[in-house]
Write an enzyme that holds these catalytic residues in place. Structure first.
Site, PDB file in Angstrom:
ATOM      1  CG  HIS A 181      41.192  -6.612  -9.342  1.00 26.78           C
ATOM      2  ND1 HIS A 181      41.886  -7.565  -8.624  1.00 26.78           N
ATOM      3  CD2 HIS A 181      42.132  -5.857  -9.960  1.00 26.78           C
ATOM      4  CE1 HIS A 181      43.182  -7.412  -8.812  1.00 26.78           C
ATOM      5  NE2 HIS A 181      43.369  -6.380  -9.614  1.00 26.78           N
ATOM      6  CD  GLU A 257      47.847  -2.416 -13.075  1.00 29.65           C
ATOM      7  OE1 GLU A 257      48.181  -1.332 -13.591  1.00 29.65           O
ATOM      8  OE2 GLU A 257      47.577  -2.547 -11.863  1.00 29.65           O
TER       9      GLU A 257
END
Length: 377
Positions: A181, A257
């Site tokens: 990202h 994550e």
């Protein structure tokens, strides 16, 4: 093309009725590769109830992988196979609602049932027993991490690797284009930002990076699907690229994550000052967890591996953009290389960088690109 899966399911009861559990595995219908597994302790029940619950869990796991899939169910329960095939009547009141639920998971025309002997249903039987063992010990069943296999050096001479001396008949590989990202306000300050923190959005620079990545990937012209972590920063990055490519985004929780617990929002130096022993343990072992977290890199390795296998099963032979975070992407890279867990500390992965891994039908993988940021210059 819709996927084709094999579901092997079983259930058991210690006492019939007694403490009961089920297990189910989902395999790729063409390669036989394991792509999903499920197990659960269900309390006090009969063998037949547990077997039906295993069937339902296996069908749901296959549907999660591909709702359009066709499924061949294989069980050693003659009763369940014959009843679900419509050849035997379902008279017992405990079986009727379970059979009805099983029929609603996937359309009847896409599910077939085959009886197999018990010795050919060992994986599902093993999972059912693991679930019962866990339940009777007061625990929930948890899948065994695949990292245990990866962490050990190979005991035998490995087969020739794809891209070096691979046979010519492996077919079209599945390609993962791995995109981290774009920046958030925490990124340039190098603060821990996992799945247990504030879930920050992209900064202005992060949105610019996502646009540049979209331009580069559109120019590449080979992306056929987009799968992303469900966190805000990955959603924003993936949606920017997908809009440019004219594709929809599919979200996969296994790509999120790591939960950094009490370290969320702190710099490395701040963690070192406040939690020196925990940090040292974490750096020294993949099984150690950040302070206040329930997740280690070993746990991450398992769920990232499951996510990888689900994507491989759904998009075999295609090029898939996978939008994720530092730790999951590094994990997929190290698994592709067969590298030890501490190799993750030796990789640089910049915001909005691109990696690429190709997966072949024989189970081998080839790293094609790492930390490419040329589109950001």
């Amino acid at each position: 093309m819709p996927s084709r899966f094999i579901v092997e399911a079983d259930g058991g009861s210690r006492g019939n009725p007694g403490p009961a559990g089920y297990g189910a595995v989902v395999r790729d219908g063409d390669t036989g590769q394991l792509v999903a597994e499920a197990a659960e302790f269900i309390g006090h029940a009969t063998n037949n109830v547990a077997e039906y619950r295993g069937l339902i869990a296996g069908l749901k796991a296959a549907r999660e992988l591909d709702p359009d899939a066709s499924v061949d169910v294989r069980m050693d329960s003659k009763l369940v196979v014959e009843q679900m095939s419509g050849r035997w009547k379902i008279k017992h009141p405990d079986m009727q609602p379970l059979a009805a639920e099983a029929r609603t998971v996937l359309p009847r025309g896409r599910v077939t049932y085959t009886w197999i002997p018990r010795e050919r249903n060992k994986d599902a039987d093993r999972l059912a027993n693991e679930a019962m063992d866990a339940g009777q010990a007061g625990r929930r069943w948890e899948p065994k991490p695949k990292a245990a296999v990866v962490d050990e050096p190979p005991l035998e001479t490995p087969a020739p690797k794809a891209g070096w001396a691979a046979p010519a008949d492996l077919g079209t590989p599945t390609t993962f284009v791995l995109l981290r990202h774009g920046e958030t306000p925490l990124t340039p300050e190098k603060r821990f930002s996992g799945s247990g923190g504030t879930d920050p959005e992209l900064s202005d620079k992060g949105r610019w990076q996502a646009e540049r990545a979209a331009e580069a990937l559109a120019a590449r012209g080979s992306i056929q699907a987009v799968v992303a972590s469900p966190m805000l920063r990955t959603r924003q990055t993936a949606e920017t690229v997908a809009a440019r490519l004219g594709l929809e985004v599919r979200y996969e929780d296994g790509l999120r994550e790591v939960d950094f617990g009490d370290w969320e929002g702190l710099t490395f130096g701040e963690v070192q000052e406040r939690y020196p022993e925990d940090l040292a343990a974490w750096l020294g072992s993949a099984k150690a967890k950040p302070t206040g977290s329930s997740e280690s890199f070993t746990t991450l390795t398992h769920r990232a591996g499951v996510a990888r296998d689900k994507i491989l099963a759904r998009y075999a032979g295609k090029t898939v953009l996978v939008v994720s975070h530092v730790s999951p992407i590094k994990t997929l890279v190290r698994l592709a290389l067969g590298a030890p867990p501490d190799s993750m500390y030796r990789m640089e992965l910049s915001a909005a960088s691109i990696c690429a891994v190709q997966y072949y039908a024989d189970g081998n993988a080839s790293l094609r690109l790492l930390n490419d940021t040329s589109h950001l210059r």
